[in-house]
Design a protein around this motif. Sequence first.
Motif, PDB file in Angstrom:
ATOM      1  N   VAL A 123     -33.883 -16.598  33.712  1.00  0.00           N
ATOM      2  CA  VAL A 123     -32.820 -15.939  32.955  1.00  0.00           C
ATOM      3  C   VAL A 123     -31.768 -15.342  33.888  1.00  0.00           C
ATOM      4  N   LEU A 124     -32.180 -14.804  35.029  1.00  0.00           N
ATOM      5  CA  LEU A 124     -31.246 -14.101  35.902  1.00  0.00           C
ATOM      6  C   LEU A 124     -30.047 -14.956  36.319  1.00  0.00           C
ATOM      7  N   PRO A 125     -30.226 -16.185  36.817  1.00  0.00           N
ATOM      8  CA  PRO A 125     -29.046 -16.957  37.208  1.00  0.00           C
ATOM      9  C   PRO A 125     -28.183 -17.415  36.037  1.00  0.00           C
ATOM     10  N   VAL A 126     -28.713 -17.343  34.827  1.00  0.00           N
ATOM     11  CA  VAL A 126     -27.911 -17.681  33.641  1.00  0.00           C
ATOM     12  C   VAL A 126     -27.071 -16.487  33.190  1.00  0.00           C
ATOM     13  N   THR A 127     -27.622 -15.281  33.316  1.00  0.00           N
ATOM     14  CA  THR A 127     -26.928 -14.095  32.811  1.00  0.00           C
ATOM     15  C   THR A 127     -26.132 -13.355  33.884  1.00  0.00           C
ATOM     16  N   SER A 128     -26.438 -13.587  35.160  1.00  0.00           N
ATOM     17  CA  SER A 128     -25.705 -12.958  36.258  1.00  0.00           C
ATOM     18  C   SER A 128     -24.887 -14.009  36.992  1.00  0.00           C
ATOM     19  N   ALA A 129     -23.662 -13.651  37.361  1.00  0.00           N
ATOM     20  CA  ALA A 129     -22.819 -14.567  38.121  1.00  0.00           C
ATOM     21  C   ALA A 129     -23.198 -14.589  39.602  1.00  0.00           C
ATOM     22  N   ASP A 130     -23.957 -13.590  40.049  1.00  0.00           N
ATOM     23  CA  ASP A 130     -24.331 -13.504  41.461  1.00  0.00           C
ATOM     24  C   ASP A 130     -25.740 -12.917  41.570  1.00  0.00           C
ATOM     25  N   PRO A 131     -26.768 -13.723  41.286  1.00  0.00           N
ATOM     26  CA  PRO A 131     -28.145 -13.212  41.278  1.00  0.00           C
ATOM     27  C   PRO A 131     -28.583 -12.603  42.606  1.00  0.00           C
ATOM     28  N   SER A 132     -27.985 -13.043  43.710  1.00  0.00           N
ATOM     29  CA  SER A 132     -28.401 -12.528  45.017  1.00  0.00           C
ATOM     30  C   SER A 132     -28.116 -11.042  45.173  1.00  0.00           C
ATOM     31  N   ARG A 133     -27.235 -10.507  44.336  1.00  0.00           N
ATOM     32  CA  ARG A 133     -26.917  -9.074  44.380  1.00  0.00           C
ATOM     33  C   ARG A 133     -28.005  -8.230  43.734  1.00  0.00           C
ATOM     34  N   HIS A 134     -28.950  -8.862  43.044  1.00  0.00           N
ATOM     35  CA  HIS A 134     -29.902  -8.121  42.220  1.00  0.00           C
ATOM     36  C   HIS A 134     -31.344  -8.510  42.560  1.00  0.00           C
ATOM     37  N   PRO A 135     -31.897  -8.017  43.665  1.00  0.00           N
ATOM     38  CA  PRO A 135     -33.271  -8.387  44.015  1.00  0.00           C
ATOM     39  C   PRO A 135     -34.335  -7.738  43.142  1.00  0.00           C
ATOM     40  N   ALA A 136     -34.022  -6.591  42.531  1.00  0.00           N
ATOM     41  CA  ALA A 136     -35.052  -5.837  41.809  1.00  0.00           C
ATOM     42  C   ALA A 136     -35.219  -6.186  40.337  1.00  0.00           C
ATOM     43  N   PRO A 137     -34.172  -6.606  39.601  1.00  0.00           N
ATOM     44  CA  PRO A 137     -34.322  -6.719  38.145  1.00  0.00           C
ATOM     45  C   PRO A 137     -35.459  -7.590  37.654  1.00  0.00           C
ATOM     46  N   VAL A 138     -35.756  -8.706  38.324  1.00  0.00           N
ATOM     47  CA  VAL A 138     -36.782  -9.604  37.793  1.00  0.00           C
ATOM     48  C   VAL A 138     -38.118  -8.873  37.662  1.00  0.00           C
ATOM     49  N   ALA A 139     -38.528  -8.145  38.702  1.00  0.00           N
ATOM     50  CA  ALA A 139     -39.790  -7.401  38.632  1.00  0.00           C
ATOM     51  C   ALA A 139     -39.737  -6.347  37.538  1.00  0.00           C
ATOM     52  N   ASN A 140     -38.597  -5.693  37.389  1.00  0.00           N
ATOM     53  CA  ASN A 140     -38.453  -4.684  36.342  1.00  0.00           C
ATOM     54  C   ASN A 140     -38.497  -5.318  34.956  1.00  0.00           C
ATOM     55  N   TRP A 141     -37.863  -6.477  34.804  1.00  0.00           N
ATOM     56  CA  TRP A 141     -37.861  -7.154  33.512  1.00  0.00           C
ATOM     57  C   TRP A 141     -39.260  -7.653  33.153  1.00  0.00           C
ATOM     58  N   VAL A 142     -40.003  -8.116  34.144  1.00  0.00           N
ATOM     59  CA  VAL A 142     -41.380  -8.542  33.883  1.00  0.00           C
ATOM     60  C   VAL A 142     -42.212  -7.347  33.411  1.00  0.00           C
ATOM     61  N   ALA A 143     -41.999  -6.181  34.034  1.00  0.00           N
ATOM     62  CA  ALA A 143     -42.712  -4.975  33.594  1.00  0.00           C
ATOM     63  C   ALA A 143     -42.352  -4.623  32.157  1.00  0.00           C
ATOM     64  N   LEU A 144     -41.089  -4.801  31.801  1.00  0.00           N
ATOM     65  CA  LEU A 144     -40.677  -4.554  30.417  1.00  0.00           C
ATOM     66  C   LEU A 144     -41.367  -5.527  29.457  1.00  0.00           C
ATOM     67  N   ALA A 145     -41.416  -6.802  29.855  1.00  0.00           N
ATOM     68  CA  ALA A 145     -42.038  -7.815  28.995  1.00  0.00           C
ATOM     69  C   ALA A 145     -43.526  -7.545  28.808  1.00  0.00           C
ATOM     70  N   ASP A 146     -44.189  -7.056  29.853  1.00  0.00           N
ATOM     71  CA  ASP A 146     -45.606  -6.725  29.743  1.00  0.00           C
ATOM     72  C   ASP A 146     -45.822  -5.518  28.832  1.00  0.00           C
ATOM     73  N   ALA A 147     -44.940  -4.518  28.951  1.00  0.00           N
ATOM     74  CA  ALA A 147     -45.098  -3.290  28.166  1.00  0.00           C
ATOM     75  C   ALA A 147     -44.670  -3.476  26.719  1.00  0.00           C
ATOM     76  N   HIS A 148     -43.643  -4.297  26.510  1.00  0.00           N
ATOM     77  CA  HIS A 148     -43.047  -4.463  25.172  1.00  0.00           C
ATOM     78  C   HIS A 148     -42.850  -5.953  24.889  1.00  0.00           C
ATOM     79  N   PRO A 149     -43.908  -6.702  24.652  1.00  0.00           N
ATOM     80  CA  PRO A 149     -43.767  -8.154  24.454  1.00  0.00           C
ATOM     81  C   PRO A 149     -43.061  -8.481  23.140  1.00  0.00           C
ATOM     82  N   VAL A 150     -41.971  -9.220  23.232  1.00  0.00           N
ATOM     83  CA  VAL A 150     -41.210  -9.604  22.050  1.00  0.00           C
ATOM     84  C   VAL A 150     -41.827 -10.868  21.453  1.00  0.00           C
TER      85      VAL A 150
END
Length: 288
Positions: A177-204
Amino acid sequence: GGGVERTLAAAGRRSGRPPPGRRCTLVAGNGAVSGAPTWVLLRGLARESGHWGEFPQRLRQQLGPGHRVLAPDLPGNGRAWAARSPSSVAAMVQACRRELAYVLAEGPVRLVALSLGGMVAIEWARTAPAELAGCALDNTSLRGISPPWDRRRPAHWPTVLRLLRPGAPPQARERAVLPVTSADPSRHPAPVANWVALADAHPVAPANVMRQFWAAARFRAPQQPPPVPMLVLYAAGDRLVSPRCSRELARRWHLPLREHPWAGHDLPLDDPDWLAIQLVAWAGGAAA
């Protein structure tokens, strides 16, 4: 008063639970200046309050002391993950209004809405304009104003929908999802781990994703702009929704328009400071 509760996306955890019966995350500020509208942040399809990341704090910094920023979760997402998602935008609006009744009793609020959240904001403005001091619409597309191939760019939506299928591993999904929603994924090293934690805590639930997708696909723009001050913002690097959608919305409804020159669909992720500055400047003009 201060006290900033960092979102789960930024910190990997929540610092407390919401008041009984409320699923609205206080992401910045405890109290509001007398007469200053509360800011309410609305996310898009299958995303939650935690996906705002650092943006609420940046907005709070631009607003200054005494302003309150809230991020409710639509039913089926975030802290409301166990609820059934409505299959209409109108029902999503009603859920938000119930969730924020205690805030609306204090006076009108300002909405900052991304993607599907923008449709919720527009329907809210159409049906209950007295509750809103303004709506800022970020990378939003509307049936009746933009064609389907601009609203859902064909190159990327099959990937997104495939990743939302039952059993898709959160790590693989969020990395894609990150390279689809961000124009420059290399600027964001942390979000993927944070998003995975969100998905584990609040599975949609996949069924909730499809209900939200169906609600967004069916929602049609009103013929006339709602009687609420509005701002349209878009990112030139959006790979999910064509920038033409925002430009056409602003043209038809004669709304102010702000373009970010390079950011992607998740503008609050790619350049939160730019977005916060634009919003505060617009709010100052709207209140004048």
